[in-house]
Scaffold this motif. Sequence first.
Motif, PDB file in Angstrom:
ATOM      1  N   TYR A 198       0.839  -1.186   0.000  1.00  0.00           N
ATOM      2  CA  TYR A 198       0.000   0.000   0.000  1.00  0.00           C
ATOM      3  C   TYR A 198       0.877   1.239   0.000  1.00  0.00           C
ATOM      4  CZ  TYR A 198       0.915  -0.305   5.051  1.00  0.00           C
ATOM      5  OH  TYR A 198       1.513  -0.393   6.274  1.00  0.00           O
ATOM      6  N   HIS A 199       0.260   2.358  -0.428  1.00  0.00           N
ATOM      7  CA  HIS A 199       1.005   3.606  -0.545  1.00  0.00           C
ATOM      8  C   HIS A 199       0.033   4.779  -0.577  1.00  0.00           C
ATOM      9  CE1 HIS A 199       3.856   6.628  -1.958  1.00  0.00           C
ATOM     10  NE2 HIS A 199       2.948   6.966  -2.866  1.00  0.00           N
ATOM     11  N   ALA A 200       0.429   5.923  -0.031  1.00  0.00           N
ATOM     12  CA  ALA A 200      -0.327   7.164  -0.112  1.00  0.00           C
ATOM     13  C   ALA A 200       0.655   8.314  -0.084  1.00  0.00           C
ATOM     14  CB  ALA A 200      -1.331   7.280   1.029  1.00  0.00           C
ATOM     15  N   ASP A 201       0.324   9.370  -0.831  1.00  0.00           N
ATOM     16  CA  ASP A 201       1.241  10.507  -0.925  1.00  0.00           C
ATOM     17  C   ASP A 201       1.242  11.353   0.335  1.00  0.00           C
ATOM     18  OD1 ASP A 201       1.963   9.698  -3.385  1.00  0.00           O
ATOM     19  OD2 ASP A 201       1.351  11.516  -4.464  1.00  0.00           O
ATOM     20  N   ASP A 202       0.050  11.682   0.907  1.00  0.00           N
ATOM     21  CA  ASP A 202       0.003  12.590   2.057  1.00  0.00           C
ATOM     22  C   ASP A 202       0.344  11.880   3.362  1.00  0.00           C
ATOM     23  OD1 ASP A 202      -0.603  14.551   0.331  1.00  0.00           O
ATOM     24  OD2 ASP A 202      -2.531  15.116   1.219  1.00  0.00           O
ATOM     25  N   TYR A 203      -0.431  10.853   3.709  1.00  0.00           N
ATOM     26  CA  TYR A 203      -0.110  10.166   4.950  1.00  0.00           C
ATOM     27  C   TYR A 203      -0.699   8.757   4.938  1.00  0.00           C
ATOM     28  CZ  TYR A 203      -4.883  11.429   6.462  1.00  0.00           C
ATOM     29  OH  TYR A 203      -6.235  11.583   6.547  1.00  0.00           O
ATOM     30  N   THR A 204      -0.089   7.889   5.770  1.00  0.00           N
ATOM     31  CA  THR A 204      -0.575   6.534   6.062  1.00  0.00           C
ATOM     32  C   THR A 204      -0.688   6.437   7.574  1.00  0.00           C
ATOM     33  OG1 THR A 204       0.531   5.634   4.137  1.00  0.00           O
ATOM     34  CG2 THR A 204      -0.107   4.074   5.843  1.00  0.00           C
ATOM     35  N   LYS A 205      -1.906   6.356   8.098  1.00  0.00           N
ATOM     36  CA  LYS A 205      -2.148   6.419   9.545  1.00  0.00           C
ATOM     37  C   LYS A 205      -2.894   5.176   9.992  1.00  0.00           C
ATOM     38  CE  LYS A 205      -5.326   9.134  11.082  1.00  0.00           C
ATOM     39  NZ  LYS A 205      -6.100  10.348  11.449  1.00  0.00           N
ATOM     40  N   PHE A 206      -2.429   4.605  11.122  1.00  0.00           N
ATOM     41  CA  PHE A 206      -3.091   3.431  11.690  1.00  0.00           C
ATOM     42  C   PHE A 206      -3.673   3.802  13.050  1.00  0.00           C
ATOM     43  CE2 PHE A 206      -3.117  -0.424  14.300  1.00  0.00           C
ATOM     44  CZ  PHE A 206      -3.901  -1.251  13.507  1.00  0.00           C
ATOM     45  N   ASN A 207      -4.983   3.567  13.206  1.00  0.00           N
ATOM     46  CA  ASN A 207      -5.675   3.812  14.481  1.00  0.00           C
ATOM     47  C   ASN A 207      -5.718   2.511  15.263  1.00  0.00           C
ATOM     48  OD1 ASN A 207      -7.721   4.204  16.517  1.00  0.00           O
ATOM     49  ND2 ASN A 207      -8.441   5.983  15.338  1.00  0.00           N
ATOM     50  N   GLN A 208      -4.905   2.459  16.348  1.00  0.00           N
ATOM     51  CA  GLN A 208      -4.785   1.227  17.118  1.00  0.00           C
ATOM     52  C   GLN A 208      -6.081   0.872  17.826  1.00  0.00           C
ATOM     53  OE1 GLN A 208      -1.995  -0.498  17.031  1.00  0.00           O
ATOM     54  NE2 GLN A 208      -2.607  -2.142  18.406  1.00  0.00           N
ATOM     55  N   LYS A 209      -6.817   1.877  18.258  1.00  0.00           N
ATOM     56  CA  LYS A 209      -8.049   1.629  18.998  1.00  0.00           C
ATOM     57  C   LYS A 209      -9.148   1.108  18.089  1.00  0.00           C
ATOM     58  CE  LYS A 209     -11.332   3.918  22.113  1.00  0.00           C
ATOM     59  NZ  LYS A 209     -11.680   5.191  22.797  1.00  0.00           N
ATOM     60  N   GLU A 210      -9.288   1.740  16.905  1.00  0.00           N
ATOM     61  CA  GLU A 210     -10.353   1.327  15.980  1.00  0.00           C
ATOM     62  C   GLU A 210      -9.913   0.203  15.067  1.00  0.00           C
ATOM     63  OE1 GLU A 210     -11.433   4.786  13.843  1.00  0.00           O
ATOM     64  OE2 GLU A 210     -12.338   5.811  15.569  1.00  0.00           O
ATOM     65  N   HIS A 211      -8.625  -0.119  15.083  1.00  0.00           N
ATOM     66  CA  HIS A 211      -8.069  -1.141  14.197  1.00  0.00           C
ATOM     67  C   HIS A 211      -8.348  -0.797  12.729  1.00  0.00           C
ATOM     68  CE1 HIS A 211      -6.974  -3.765  17.501  1.00  0.00           C
ATOM     69  NE2 HIS A 211      -8.189  -3.571  18.000  1.00  0.00           N
ATOM     70  N   LYS A 212      -8.050   0.443  12.361  1.00  0.00           N
ATOM     71  CA  LYS A 212      -8.277   0.923  11.001  1.00  0.00           C
ATOM     72  C   LYS A 212      -7.004   1.560  10.457  1.00  0.00           C
ATOM     73  CE  LYS A 212     -13.262   1.836  11.323  1.00  0.00           C
ATOM     74  NZ  LYS A 212     -14.326   2.862  11.167  1.00  0.00           N
ATOM     75  N   LEU A 213      -6.787   1.389   9.178  1.00  0.00           N
ATOM     76  CA  LEU A 213      -5.651   1.967   8.485  1.00  0.00           C
ATOM     77  C   LEU A 213      -6.192   2.973   7.471  1.00  0.00           C
ATOM     78  CD1 LEU A 213      -2.570   1.981   7.889  1.00  0.00           C
ATOM     79  CD2 LEU A 213      -3.023   0.210   6.176  1.00  0.00           C
ATOM     80  N   TYR A 214      -5.669   4.219   7.547  1.00  0.00           N
ATOM     81  CA  TYR A 214      -6.145   5.290   6.676  1.00  0.00           C
ATOM     82  C   TYR A 214      -5.047   5.668   5.681  1.00  0.00           C
ATOM     83  CZ  TYR A 214      -9.736   5.832  10.269  1.00  0.00           C
ATOM     84  OH  TYR A 214     -10.760   5.615  11.149  1.00  0.00           O
ATOM     85  N   LEU A 215      -5.410   5.718   4.404  1.00  0.00           N
ATOM     86  CA  LEU A 215      -4.507   6.141   3.335  1.00  0.00           C
ATOM     87  C   LEU A 215      -5.145   7.324   2.627  1.00  0.00           C
ATOM     88  CD1 LEU A 215      -3.827   2.609   1.794  1.00  0.00           C
ATOM     89  CD2 LEU A 215      -2.550   3.726   3.609  1.00  0.00           C
ATOM     90  N   TYR A 216      -4.361   8.393   2.411  1.00  0.00           N
ATOM     91  CA  TYR A 216      -4.961   9.619   1.848  1.00  0.00           C
ATOM     92  C   TYR A 216      -4.087  10.197   0.730  1.00  0.00           C
ATOM     93  CZ  TYR A 216      -7.459  14.061   1.674  1.00  0.00           C
ATOM     94  OH  TYR A 216      -8.197  15.132   1.269  1.00  0.00           O
TER      95      TYR A 216
END
Length: 921
Positions: free
Chosen positions: A102-120
């Motif tokens: 996976y890859h994203a130009d602005d940010y790659t963020k992982f929410n440990q509490k929600e168990h979600k990975l955000y790519l933007y």
Amino acid sequence: MAFQKPSHTFTKIHLKALHTNNFKILFALSFTVFINMLSFGQDIPKKEKKIDRLVIETQEKDSLSVTSDSLALTEISEKSQDTTIIDTIIPKKELLENVVDYHADDYTKFNQKEHKLYLYNLARIEYGDMKIEAGDITIDYNKNTVYAKGIVDSTGAYEQKPVFSQGSNVVEPDSILFNTETKKALIYNSQTEQGDGTVIASITKKENDSVYFIKNAKYTTAEDLEDPDYYIKLRKAKVVPGKKIVTGLANIFIYDVPTPVGLPFGFFPQSETQTSGIILPTFGEQNDRGYFLQNGGYYFAISDYVDLTALGDYYTNGSYALRMESTYAKRYRFRGNFGFRYENLIVSERGFPDYANSTIYNLRWSHSQDSKANPSSRFSASVNLGSSKYYQLSQNNSNVGNRLNNNLSSSISYSKTFSGEPQVNYSLTATHSQNTQTQVINMTLPTFQGSVGRMYPFAAKDGSKKGIFQNINFQYNVRGENRIQTTDSLFFKKEMFDDAKAGFQHTIPLTTNFKVFKHFSISAGTSYNEVWTFKTIEKAYNPIAETEVVTDINGFDAFRTYNFSTSLGTTVYGMFNFEKEGKDSKIKAIRHVMRPSVSYNINPSFSKYYDSYEVIDADGTTRSEVEYTRFEGGIFGTPNKTFSSSVGLSLSNNFEAKVRDKDSTATEAKKIILLNNLNFSTAYNIAGDSLQWSPVRMSGGTQFFDNKLSINFGATLDPYALDNNNNRIDKFNIENGGSLFRLTSGNLTASWSLSNKNKKKGDEDDDRLEENLRGGGRADDLFGVSDDYSNQQMGKKKDDKDKPPSELYKHKIPWSLRLAYAVNYSNNRRQNEISSHSLMFSGDIELTDKWSIGGSSGYDFKNFGFTPTQLRFERDLMSWRMNFSWTPFGPWKQWNFFIGIKSSLLQDLKYEKRRQQDLRL
């Protein structure tokens, strides 16, 4: 696809440093190690459960080293062990079967509490053959889902829409929700390419890799998907990518306006390769043949190299037609097409006086071999044969140009070359020539030609050829023919071979050439000719019937002849300079090139091959003696009976001019052609006793206006006079009170092509003239273009993707005009008449980028009538094509209207209406 939860595996989290704080970094690392150790400990089985070592070895190896004391393993007794060491517990399948990228130009963020990975921003995720690209991607590890959507920029525009691809299937929705465990997905406002068309659906449910369910979808082949000019609305449908689309109630919408054209259910085949299928017929009514079904049949996708289309027509009065078309090709080897058409035509009803029944057929075959296939051998075919009245009576095409053509011709040939010194060549050819007016057919089955390359017996060893002796060369040629002449009624019957003629001709030319006085070229040669034949004749006179009796004699016979010829020629250059010092004249110079030539030919008499018979009247008196040769009627002519010795004179001229160039920056004068050629030729028979001079033949041609206007002319000038019976006499015309020469014939042809189009090479619309050429017609549209009703969809689709949008007003309307003028004069026997005089023209105007009109017509000034006339109208309706052709008057008065979708997938969505000419068989 499934993603493991962080409690079950180690997760590498890429941290983007925003502040430098050593204490917080150390605390975060310690907390991460503690959580991972705890999560790993939860997976250790209880001590009382026995676990096979084989199962332990298959578990995923962890980067954390574990000592042997951490697991208390009880020794297993060999006595209590089963006969097999395989445990009944099946190891759990690994959750991640492929590497996730996976890859994203602005940010790659992982929410440990929600168990979600955000790519933007320009986000991308790849797993196996699945790939998702979007502006915003969210991965939910708890629910095993991937949600992708676009982003809204500062202007409020929705961009970076998701692109979901799996294998060769690509979907472009507004947003997508994908379950990695069940492989199912919900797709919103998607656009999916299926074959030549696109499916636009508001909601799509992806069941698996090969099945989609859609609701309230649009299927269209339009290029503008935002505002399609037409679409087929699919209320509920099932899509199997690359195979089919099955739908319920569906109907056509034109610019969002519903039409009653629809079906309660539909099936749209989708395939990336050729597939076989049914071709729906066209329904209509035609004059006195009643209602009809035309061009219905089946398409056979035999292989990647060859296909076959079988079509048929049926009329309610009993007429019918069958057609078979096949195209084949193999890269770097060959390509071609084959077509056979048969029609059984009935006029009126049986029992009526105007009842007639006729069958016509046409066979066409074209084959070409790639030059890379075999440089030493070549096979080609160009066949067009059939009934002489086919183009006049056929009900499935309208081709005025081919109807006016009086000749059909065919040729099939194979040639082979053997390299070496000397080079040897041979070829086998089958030819066919058919006169559609007289219905006489001439064929050669086959013609054999062989030759041995030119040899120089006296040339120097180094290969140089200088002088009269070193240039002496000879070669050997042989030609054999089996010639057949028949008619339409006997074609393909055994009677056509009864009068076949066969023979061979051998020729050995011996020539040389050299120069004299530096500027004169002399060539001299002799030729030996030997003809073999297998059938001769014998003539006699029957005094009772008072007729000549001809008897055929079968058997081998031959005659041998020879001749001698020589020629002398040179080239003379003349320059007329018009430049004067201090004056910039428009015409700089005129150059005149003359090529005079004198030739001498001797043809001996071979009277030994001639016999005679006496014509005797009833009382036994000999009235006359008739000479003949037994080789009369042979395919290679007869031996020369009269000795001839003649001198030939010819002069060719060329005129060019240098003029001042209109371009002021040009450094040199511009060359233009005044007369491309101006030729004169005649001959004088030294051995003749009268009329020794042959008529002077004059011909010439030139071009004007950058070769747009081409003019060719010719004339025949006879120096001898005519008697009172208009026969030539041995007396010069000037001695008989006339001019030096008497004009006996003349001709003038001119063709002018005018256009304001900026055409590039290859822009000509030659595909519409292909049918004309295949049928032996003209290579232009002066007699109109062909209307092949079985191939209405074959119009070439223009590529307008790179064309800039049209402006509101265009000061230049593209147009083209072609003119052809011809006049022939005849005065052989003082008739002093114009034998033919006509002007033909054709042209087209593009009123807009999508609308064009054209036509072709002409006028016959001798017969005071119009030549075949055709008017054409064509409209490009983006995804549709509409055309109308009309022949308003004449023996082939008719009209044809067609509108249909350009895409071959939906070619059955069309409307045709036409009125054909009333034919009489």
